[in-house]
Design an enzyme around this catalytic site. Structure first.
Site, mmCIF file in Angstrom:
data_model
loop_
_atom_site.group_PDB
_atom_site.id
_atom_site.type_symbol
_atom_site.label_atom_id
_atom_site.label_comp_id
_atom_site.label_asym_id
_atom_site.label_seq_id
_atom_site.Cartn_x
_atom_site.Cartn_y
_atom_site.Cartn_z
ATOM 1 N N ASP A 100 -6.745 5.452 -18.193
ATOM 2 C CA ASP A 100 -6.999 4.128 -18.781
ATOM 3 C C ASP A 100 -7.507 4.306 -20.209
ATOM 4 O OD1 ASP A 100 -7.951 1.510 -19.456
ATOM 5 O OD2 ASP A 100 -8.049 1.058 -17.315
ATOM 6 N N SER A 146 -5.847 -3.920 -19.571
ATOM 7 C CA SER A 146 -5.380 -3.123 -18.430
ATOM 8 C C SER A 146 -4.634 -3.948 -17.390
ATOM 9 C CB SER A 146 -6.561 -2.424 -17.760
ATOM 10 O OG SER A 146 -7.122 -1.501 -18.649
ATOM 11 N N HIS A 191 -10.535 -3.139 -9.699
ATOM 12 C CA HIS A 191 -10.439 -3.255 -11.161
ATOM 13 C C HIS A 191 -8.963 -3.429 -11.560
ATOM 14 C CE1 HIS A 191 -12.096 -2.105 -15.253
ATOM 15 N NE2 HIS A 191 -12.947 -2.982 -14.782
ATOM 16 N N SER A 216 -6.482 -1.907 -13.315
ATOM 17 C CA SER A 216 -5.350 -0.977 -13.148
ATOM 18 C C SER A 216 -4.964 -0.765 -11.686
ATOM 19 C CB SER A 216 -5.636 0.385 -13.803
ATOM 20 O OG SER A 216 -6.200 0.245 -15.068
ATOM 21 N N GLU A 273 -5.950 6.876 -10.912
ATOM 22 C CA GLU A 273 -6.419 6.422 -12.223
ATOM 23 C C GLU A 273 -7.680 7.150 -12.676
ATOM 24 O OE1 GLU A 273 -7.691 2.451 -14.733
ATOM 25 O OE2 GLU A 273 -8.448 2.697 -12.707
ATOM 26 N N ASP A 326 -11.542 4.743 -20.498
ATOM 27 C CA ASP A 326 -11.591 3.447 -21.178
ATOM 28 C C ASP A 326 -13.031 2.958 -21.356
ATOM 29 O OD1 ASP A 326 -10.196 0.869 -21.995
ATOM 30 O OD2 ASP A 326 -11.409 0.152 -20.325
ATOM 31 N N HIS A 366 -15.068 2.170 -24.808
ATOM 32 C CA HIS A 366 -15.635 0.854 -25.135
ATOM 33 C C HIS A 366 -17.086 0.979 -25.603
ATOM 34 C CE1 HIS A 366 -12.409 -1.857 -24.179
ATOM 35 N NE2 HIS A 366 -12.277 -1.395 -22.956
ATOM 36 N N HIS A 410 -2.922 1.613 -22.574
ATOM 37 C CA HIS A 410 -3.068 1.124 -23.945
ATOM 38 C C HIS A 410 -3.892 2.160 -24.703
ATOM 39 C CE1 HIS A 410 -7.175 0.331 -22.862
ATOM 40 N NE2 HIS A 410 -6.747 -0.319 -21.809
ATOM 41 N N HIS A 466 -9.557 -2.219 -27.598
ATOM 42 C CA HIS A 466 -8.351 -1.422 -27.380
ATOM 43 C C HIS A 466 -7.601 -1.297 -28.700
ATOM 44 C CE1 HIS A 466 -8.249 -2.753 -22.882
ATOM 45 N NE2 HIS A 466 -9.279 -1.978 -23.171
HETATM 46 ZN ZN LIG Z 1 -10.589 -1.420 -21.682
#
Ligand SMILES: [Zn+2]
Ligand SMILES: *[C@@H]1O[C@H](CO)[C@@H](O)[C@H](O)[C@H]1NC(C)=O
Ligand SMILES: *[C@@H]1O[C@H](CO)[C@@H](O)[C@H](O)[C@H]1NC(C)=O
Ligand SMILES: *[C@@H]1O[C@H](CO)[C@@H](O)[C@H](O)[C@H]1NC(C)=O
Length: 519
Positions: A79, A130, A193, A195, A350, A355, A359, A397, A473
């Site tokens: 992710d 996502s 979540h 994904s 995953e 990710d 962030h 992404h 992202h």
């Molecule tokens: Zn994210």
């Protein structure tokens, strides 16, 4: 005449160069380096690089084109695993392993023969989240931002549209089940979540992980199924053999105190979906586990269904705690269970917290999560044959994460790249265009001096150019790395939603083109 023009041209170039601020530079775009560059290190010599390239070519010339049916598919999703993340994780891994420099390291999945570039924009958004992204790479159509498993005709938050089956799109996991294959879902995040829910959910808002969140959006949870409910009660979730991740809170009512977190769950409909799962699976070889010890005791030969929820919320970052089973351990157990089906399996894995770390601008955690997912890829590759198992590794992404400056070979990737030629202050190699790591200038307007920062601390937030609470992202393309049946068609520049069509073709599942349609 030609000569005169040439001289005129050269004069113009000289004139325009002379008009720049750095009149003494031949190349004002690049920093001056001092000579000699006396690191005292002997880098690889010319014969090393020639041999390295010849070996690469020799290996490529021997790579087989595999056009047999993909009995199994393992889909790895990093992710937010942008290309700079892959590069920095490779260097980080090399430096953790104490290689001479670090840049010469390779992630395992970089050894895969095929790569493609994946365009990640969503139906209504230049940059993906996502949810819409999972819809693309798992069901084969691009959708609207924050929506999962529904067509782009479904607007964000439109529950009525979500519940209408004509608006729902099925995932490759559902196609695999229809073909009699076993299926599994693994993540380091909550299993509800964005994904992972792309494999089983149809939802007009990714936040609807439990009934309370549906209600808080002004929708009726009695008619609008939340994500956790869809996983436990609806197809294809109800038929998934292996479910491993975090997020117990989405499955239990507020009245049920979590054994680890010592607080109640999030559900307000009084449903305990963990208990319901156990009832639905009674009489089957099924186990619910929530600790490492219970997980380790699972005998794959005696297990057809497993629900493993190891945390109240997401699993911990690998750099913070190793109490929960790791992604490689989860992957190994899942393949042992799923591979007992003679018709094969589809497994989604995953690395979900790459990710989250980005962030928060915590680059080191993002890199370690990437390294751990790479180990899980290696585990899967070791347990399978490229002749019957398609393995692919991609990202949903990018992030606004960059590797900058001209640090020397072997410079610590978590360190500084040098000093700015403008303000003479050091800057980190890794930084972000935006995020909470933003450092305010001093009262006199100078850039924050990072000299005394511990940039290699696991919780360090790398500097950013723009303050926002959560780093955003990135809209840039991501890579797809693959091996196994028909992976040579995962090449070129493709839309993200091409991926499941290729998986369907290779594994003879779904309603699109199939490699074995003549059978
Ligand atoms: Zn994210
Ligand atoms: C579902 O959507 C289709 C297509 O828009 C529509 O024709 C149908 O009436 C809808 N069904 C329900 C139950 O709303
Ligand atoms: C994969 O197999 C290789 C070769 O046997 C071994 O060296 C490596 O440690 C294995 N990796 C994992 C993650 O199991
Ligand atoms: C894959 O199949 C080819 C051709 O039949 C064979 O030579 C090769 O050893 C097989 N590879 C594996 C890993 O089984």
């Amino acid at each position: 005449m030609i000569q005169n023009l040439l001289i005129l041209g050269l004069c113009l170039i000289a004139f325009s160069a002379g008009s720049s601020a750095h009149t003494d530079d031949n190349d004002r775009m690049h920093p001056k380096v001092s000579f000699p560059q006396s690191s005292g290190k002997q880098y690889e010599d010319a014969s090393y690089w020639k041999k390295n390239a010849r070996d690469t070519l020799a290996k490529k010339l021997k790579e087989p084109i595999i056009e047999t049916e993909a009995k199994n598919t393992v889909f790895f999703l990093g992710d937010g695993m942008s290309l700079p993340t892959v590069t920095a994780a490779r260097i980080y891994k090399g430096q953790l392993e104490k290689l001479e420099y670090g840049e010469e390291a390779s992630l395992f999945f970089e050894s895969f023969p095929n790569t493609a570039i994946s365009k990640t924009f969503c139906s209504d958004s230049q940059t993906a989240d996502s949810a819409c992204s999972a819809t693309a790479y798992l069901t084969g159509v691009k959708a609207n931002i924050y929506t999962i498993g529904v067509k782009p005709t479904v607007n964000l938050g439109n529950c009525e549209a979500q519940m209408n089956v004509t608006n729902q799109v099925e995932s490759v996991l559902a196609w695999a089940q229809a073909a009699g294959k076993s299926t599994g879902i693994i993540t380091t995040t909550r299993i509800t979540h964005a994904s992972p829910s792309g494999t089983y959910a149809h939802i007009a808002h990714r936040d609807w992980e439990n009934d309370d969140m549906v209600r808080k959006s002004g929708q009726n949870p009695d008619t609008c199924d939340d994500i956790a409910e869809q996983l436990i009660l609806r197809r294809p979730g109800i038929n998934v053999n292996v479910i491993l991740g975090g997020g117990r809170r989405e499955f239990t009512p507020t009245s049920v105190i979590d054994p680890e977190e010592k607080i109640g769950g999030k559900r307000t409909d009084n449903k305990n979906l963990i208990e319901i799962w156990k009832v639905l699976k009674s009489g089957k070889k099924a186990q619910y586990v929530s600790t490492r010890a219970e997980f380790e005791k699972i005998d794959p030969k005696e297990t057809d269904f497993v629900l493993g929820l190891f945390n109240y919320d997401h699993l911990s970052y690998h750099l913070d705690s190793t109490e929960d089973p790791s992604l490689p351990e989860l992957t190994k157990k899942a393949i042992e269970i799923l591979s007992r089906n003679p018709k094969g399996y589809f497994l989604f894995v995953e690395g979900g917290r790459i990710d989250h770390a980005h962030h928060d601008n915590m680059a080191q955690k993002a890199l370690m999560e990437t390294v751990m997912m790479d180990k899980a890829v290696e585990t899967a590759a070791n347990m399978t044959s490229e002749n019957d198992t398609l393995i692919l590794v991609t990202a949903d992404h990018a992030h606004v994460f960059s590797i900058s400056g001209y640090p020397k070979r072997g410079n610590p990737i978590m360190g500084t790249a040098g000093t700015s030629d403008k303000d003479n202050l050091p800057y980190t190699t890794l930084s972000y265009a935006n995020g909470p790591g933003y450092k305010r200038p001093t009262s006199t307007g100078e850039r924050y001096d990072i000299s005394n920062d511990d940039t290699s601390h696991k919780d360090y937030k790398q500097p950013t150019g723009l303050p926002v609470y959560s780093e955003t992202h990135g809209g840039d393309d991501v890579a797809i790395f693959s091996r196994g049946p028909y992976s040579h068609y995962l090449s070129g520049v493709v839309h993200q939603n091409y991926i499941p069509h290729l998986i369907g073709y290779a594994s003879c599942t779904g309603s699109g083109l199939r490699s074995c349609s003549s059978k």
